[in-house]
Design a protein around this motif. Structure first.
Motif: not given
Ligand code: FES
Ligand code: FES
Length: 164
Positions: A106-120
């Protein structure tokens, strides 16, 4: 030295600064979300965020995060227990089996989505590549992160950072 954990400041001695960070969080602060599974920085179960970047803390000391902003999984939900939308997506999508990897995921995903909210989906796969799930629930985990991305577009739900 000064620590900031889930939005709260605390002062610790130099001797505490030498402790393993995961031991300090789990045993001294009772923040048991981060798990110590491999103890060698290989599996991601101990991942927290430091200044919004994922860090595997089984190989870190308390002093390594002095002066930085620490977020553990306990800081994601609201004080009343309401889950962060990303956590809720994990629940809704059945992305949790034994749950051992989940806080780090969850925390890795949170950090990722903060930077990339339109992910593939491929970008999501790469973002979580350092976090292993023994239950092999990756499909549902990717589904959950993909679904939660909507909450990070426009008005991302902040981590609550309200608990210690
Ligand atoms: S317990 Fe830290 S990476 Fe596995
Ligand atoms: S849900 Fe069991 S290790 Fe991931």
């Amino acid at each position: 030295m000064r620590l900031n954990i889930n939005g709260r400041d605390l002062e610790v001695s130099d001797s505490v600064g030498e402790k393993k960070l995961i031991t300090f969080l789990r045993e001294d602060l009772d923040l048991t979300g981060a798990k110590n599974a491999c103890d060698i920085g290989a599996c991601g179960a101990c991942t927290i965020l430091v200044d919004d970047e994922p860090v595997k803390i089984c190989i870190k000391r308390v002093k390594d995060v002095a002066g930085h902003r620490v977020l553990t999984i306990e800081g994601m939900a609201a004080p009343d227990g309401t889950l962060h939308p990303l956590q809720q997506a994990f629940v809704d999508r059945g992305a949790i089996q034994c749950g051992f990897c989940t806080p780090g995921m969850v925390l890795v995903a949170h950090a990722f989505l903060l930077k990339q909210p339109h992910p593939t989906r491929d970008e999501i796969r790469k973002a979580i590549h350092g976090n292993l799930c023994r239950c092999t629930g990756y499909q549902q985990i990717i589904d959950a992160i993909e679904e939660a991305a909507a909450h990070y577009r426009g008005a991302p739900a902040p981590a609550q950072e309200a608990r210690l």
